[in-house]
Design a protein around this motif. Structure first.
Motif, PDB file in Angstrom:
ATOM      1  N   ASP A 142       0.831  -1.200   0.000  1.00  0.00           N
ATOM      2  CA  ASP A 142       0.000   0.000   0.000  1.00  0.00           C
ATOM      3  C   ASP A 142       0.872   1.259   0.000  1.00  0.00           C
ATOM      4  OD1 ASP A 142      -2.367   1.578   0.220  1.00  0.00           O
ATOM      5  OD2 ASP A 142      -2.049   1.719   2.387  1.00  0.00           O
ATOM      6  N   LYS A 143       1.918   1.256   0.796  1.00  0.00           N
ATOM      7  CA  LYS A 143       2.839   2.397   0.865  1.00  0.00           C
ATOM      8  C   LYS A 143       3.484   2.661  -0.495  1.00  0.00           C
ATOM      9  CE  LYS A 143       7.307   3.684   2.900  1.00  0.00           C
ATOM     10  NZ  LYS A 143       8.384   3.249   3.837  1.00  0.00           N
ATOM     11  N   GLN A 144       3.966   1.609  -1.139  1.00  0.00           N
ATOM     12  CA  GLN A 144       4.641   1.767  -2.420  1.00  0.00           C
ATOM     13  C   GLN A 144       3.671   2.180  -3.534  1.00  0.00           C
ATOM     14  OE1 GLN A 144       7.873   1.797  -2.756  1.00  0.00           O
ATOM     15  NE2 GLN A 144       8.155   1.255  -0.586  1.00  0.00           N
ATOM     16  N   LEU A 145       2.444   1.693  -3.461  1.00  0.00           N
ATOM     17  CA  LEU A 145       1.431   2.108  -4.424  1.00  0.00           C
ATOM     18  C   LEU A 145       1.173   3.606  -4.328  1.00  0.00           C
ATOM     19  CD1 LEU A 145      -1.121  -0.825  -4.117  1.00  0.00           C
ATOM     20  CD2 LEU A 145       0.048  -0.136  -6.218  1.00  0.00           C
ATOM     21  N   LYS A 146       1.123   4.117  -3.119  1.00  0.00           N
ATOM     22  CA  LYS A 146       0.875   5.546  -2.922  1.00  0.00           C
ATOM     23  C   LYS A 146       2.067   6.392  -3.342  1.00  0.00           C
ATOM     24  CE  LYS A 146      -2.574   4.807   0.657  1.00  0.00           C
ATOM     25  NZ  LYS A 146      -2.883   4.831   2.113  1.00  0.00           N
ATOM     26  N   LEU A 147       3.228   5.740  -3.504  1.00  0.00           N
ATOM     27  CA  LEU A 147       4.410   6.433  -4.026  1.00  0.00           C
ATOM     28  C   LEU A 147       4.485   6.329  -5.548  1.00  0.00           C
ATOM     29  CD1 LEU A 147       7.107   5.330  -1.400  1.00  0.00           C
ATOM     30  CD2 LEU A 147       6.034   7.586  -1.622  1.00  0.00           C
ATOM     31  N   GLY A 148       3.452   5.714  -6.145  1.00  0.00           N
ATOM     32  CA  GLY A 148       3.380   5.625  -7.596  1.00  0.00           C
ATOM     33  C   GLY A 148       4.016   4.389  -8.193  1.00  0.00           C
ATOM     34  N   LYS A 149       4.322   3.389  -7.376  1.00  0.00           N
ATOM     35  CA  LYS A 149       4.988   2.194  -7.885  1.00  0.00           C
ATOM     36  C   LYS A 149       4.002   1.041  -8.069  1.00  0.00           C
ATOM     37  CE  LYS A 149       9.401   3.435  -5.777  1.00  0.00           C
ATOM     38  NZ  LYS A 149      10.521   3.001  -4.903  1.00  0.00           N
ATOM     39  N   THR A 150       4.381   0.102  -8.913  1.00  0.00           N
ATOM     40  CA  THR A 150       3.670  -1.163  -9.054  1.00  0.00           C
ATOM     41  C   THR A 150       4.406  -2.193  -8.204  1.00  0.00           C
ATOM     42  OG1 THR A 150       2.895  -0.653 -11.280  1.00  0.00           O
ATOM     43  CG2 THR A 150       2.992  -2.984 -10.661  1.00  0.00           C
ATOM     44  N   SER A 195       6.169   1.491 -15.930  1.00  0.00           N
ATOM     45  CA  SER A 195       5.820   1.461 -14.507  1.00  0.00           C
ATOM     46  C   SER A 195       7.059   1.183 -13.659  1.00  0.00           C
ATOM     47  CB  SER A 195       4.769   0.378 -14.249  1.00  0.00           C
ATOM     48  OG  SER A 195       4.422   0.328 -12.880  1.00  0.00           O
ATOM     49  N   ASP A 196       7.201   1.907 -12.569  1.00  0.00           N
ATOM     50  CA  ASP A 196       8.304   1.698 -11.628  1.00  0.00           C
ATOM     51  C   ASP A 196       7.953   0.516 -10.732  1.00  0.00           C
ATOM     52  OD1 ASP A 196      10.521   1.920 -10.064  1.00  0.00           O
ATOM     53  OD2 ASP A 196       9.992   3.837  -9.151  1.00  0.00           O
ATOM     54  N   LEU A 197       8.706  -0.582 -10.843  1.00  0.00           N
ATOM     55  CA  LEU A 197       8.344  -1.824 -10.161  1.00  0.00           C
ATOM     56  C   LEU A 197       9.070  -1.974  -8.829  1.00  0.00           C
ATOM     57  CD1 LEU A 197       6.679  -4.424 -10.548  1.00  0.00           C
ATOM     58  CD2 LEU A 197       8.692  -5.455 -11.603  1.00  0.00           C
ATOM     59  N   TYR A 198       8.304  -2.291  -7.794  1.00  0.00           N
ATOM     60  CA  TYR A 198       8.855  -2.555  -6.461  1.00  0.00           C
ATOM     61  C   TYR A 198       8.614  -4.030  -6.143  1.00  0.00           C
ATOM     62  CZ  TYR A 198       9.676  -2.270  -1.422  1.00  0.00           C
ATOM     63  OH  TYR A 198      10.160  -2.463  -0.143  1.00  0.00           O
ATOM     64  N   GLN A 199       9.657  -4.720  -5.719  1.00  0.00           N
ATOM     65  CA  GLN A 199       9.557  -6.158  -5.459  1.00  0.00           C
ATOM     66  C   GLN A 199       9.627  -6.457  -3.973  1.00  0.00           C
ATOM     67  OE1 GLN A 199      11.812  -8.766  -8.083  1.00  0.00           O
ATOM     68  NE2 GLN A 199      12.372 -10.057  -6.345  1.00  0.00           N
ATOM     69  N   LEU A 200       8.646  -7.205  -3.488  1.00  0.00           N
ATOM     70  CA  LEU A 200       8.640  -7.680  -2.108  1.00  0.00           C
ATOM     71  C   LEU A 200       9.526  -8.924  -2.005  1.00  0.00           C
ATOM     72  CD1 LEU A 200       4.793  -7.413  -1.394  1.00  0.00           C
ATOM     73  CD2 LEU A 200       6.571  -5.856  -0.561  1.00  0.00           C
ATOM     74  N   GLN A 201       9.677  -9.450  -0.779  1.00  0.00           N
ATOM     75  CA  GLN A 201      10.480 -10.645  -0.593  1.00  0.00           C
ATOM     76  C   GLN A 201       9.817 -11.853  -1.244  1.00  0.00           C
ATOM     77  OE1 GLN A 201       9.212 -10.808   3.932  1.00  0.00           O
ATOM     78  NE2 GLN A 201      10.326 -12.691   3.457  1.00  0.00           N
ATOM     79  N   VAL A 202      10.612 -12.845  -1.556  1.00  0.00           N
ATOM     80  CA  VAL A 202      10.109 -14.074  -2.171  1.00  0.00           C
ATOM     81  C   VAL A 202       9.493 -14.965  -1.086  1.00  0.00           C
ATOM     82  CG1 VAL A 202      10.729 -16.095  -3.544  1.00  0.00           C
ATOM     83  CG2 VAL A 202      11.939 -13.930  -3.908  1.00  0.00           C
ATOM     84  N   LEU A 203       8.300 -15.506  -1.361  1.00  0.00           N
ATOM     85  CA  LEU A 203       7.626 -16.411  -0.430  1.00  0.00           C
ATOM     86  C   LEU A 203       7.269 -17.719  -1.141  1.00  0.00           C
ATOM     87  CD1 LEU A 203       5.109 -14.061   1.453  1.00  0.00           C
ATOM     88  CD2 LEU A 203       7.444 -14.668   2.105  1.00  0.00           C
ATOM     89  N   HIS A 204       6.943 -18.714  -0.332  1.00  0.00           N
ATOM     90  CA  HIS A 204       6.465 -19.993  -0.864  1.00  0.00           C
ATOM     91  C   HIS A 204       4.940 -19.969  -0.942  1.00  0.00           C
ATOM     92  CE1 HIS A 204      10.385 -21.038   0.980  1.00  0.00           C
ATOM     93  NE2 HIS A 204      10.476 -21.919   0.001  1.00  0.00           N
ATOM     94  N   ASP A 205       4.408 -20.681  -1.905  1.00  0.00           N
ATOM     95  CA  ASP A 205       2.976 -20.934  -1.918  1.00  0.00           C
ATOM     96  C   ASP A 205       2.739 -22.440  -2.012  1.00  0.00           C
ATOM     97  OD1 ASP A 205       3.574 -21.458  -4.550  1.00  0.00           O
ATOM     98  OD2 ASP A 205       2.540 -19.715  -5.360  1.00  0.00           O
ATOM     99  N   ILE A 206       1.482 -22.837  -1.997  1.00  0.00           N
ATOM    100  CA  ILE A 206       1.144 -24.259  -1.938  1.00  0.00           C
ATOM    101  C   ILE A 206       0.430 -24.680  -3.210  1.00  0.00           C
ATOM    102  CG2 ILE A 206      -0.206 -26.022  -0.735  1.00  0.00           C
ATOM    103  CD1 ILE A 206       0.091 -24.424   1.814  1.00  0.00           C
TER     104      ILE A 206
END
Length: 233
Positions: A103-111, A159-170
């Motif tokens: 949410d923070k990064q979106l409000k800074l204009g990032k994807t 678009s300016d891309l912001y990447q979160l940490q890598v997680l596992h899914d199931i």
């Protein structure tokens, strides 16, 4: 479906009901598990304070996964939201801080993208100006390399891309066993079900399993990951 006072950002939980998930995700077919995953996901979202919408199979429309997912995103934009954070119910490592950071990064204009270990993604945050339904439908949903393809799409539109940490899914039993090694990152309610599920799935053979042989089959649920049947090899 739930809505509170209109805000800049809404969370879209795009996940089928537990009964449908258990019926279609054959490799991890367990209703109790999907109930727990969905419940934990909703609790995580509620803690963020963001308004959210849980769109299950009863609210989805479209022939392909890409169509159903894109239509769900558009439906939230049509409610007047500027930003959407989309997640599923199959990433038990997801925490509230991932949502608030998005949410923070979106409000800074990032994807924002949260990559999954299998080459898909567990979270996507984007402004309405970066959403093109026609382009989204054509993405390689439920195929390896989705994260790279969608990252390139955003870069192509500037678009300016912001990447979160890598997680596992199931997606399969192998994922369940991997997640059990990260038990400190899992809610206890989910961990206990995962542990019970894997024990019941392989009550004797677990000690002798190396790397499972993987066979591909169509997947109708997970946005970023191919569906895998796992057999002992």
């Amino acid at each position: 479906m739930r809505n509170t006072n209109l805000k800049d950002t809404a969370v879209l939980i795009f996940a089928n009901s537990a009964n449908v998930d258990a019926r279609t995700k054959i490799a991890v077919s367990n209703v109790e598990l999907f109930h727990a995953l969905t419940s934990q996901t909703i609790k995580t979202v509620e803690k963020s304070g963001l308004p959210f919408f849980h769109i299950t199979e009863t609210d989805q429309y479209g022939t392909t996964f890409g169509e159903r997912f894109s239509n769900a995103i558009q439906a939230i934009y049509d409610k007047g939201y500027e930003n959407i954070i989309t997640i599923g119910n199959d990433s038990p490592e997801l925490r509230t801080h991932h949502l608030t950071e998005a949410d923070k990064q979106l409000k800074l204009g990032k994807t924002v993208l949260g990559p999954a270990h299998d080459g898909g993604f567990y979270l996507m945050g984007l402004h309405r100006s970066n959403f093109n339904a026609e382009l989204f439908v054509r993405l390689p949903w439920q195929r390896f390399g989705l994260f790279n393809k969608i990252s390139q799409l955003f870069k192509n539109i500037g678009s300016d891309l912001y990447q979160l940490q890598v997680l596992h899914d199931i997606d399969n039993k192998s994922d369940v066993k991997t997640l059990l090694n990260f038990f400190r990152q899992l809610p206890f309610s989910v961990f206990s079900i995962l542990q019970s599920f894997i024990k019941n799935s392989f009550p004797i053979a677990l000690k002798h399993i190396g790397n499972p042989t993987k066979h591909f089959a169509p997947n109708y649920n997970n946005k970023g990951s191919p569906f895998l049947f796992s057999f002992c090899g």
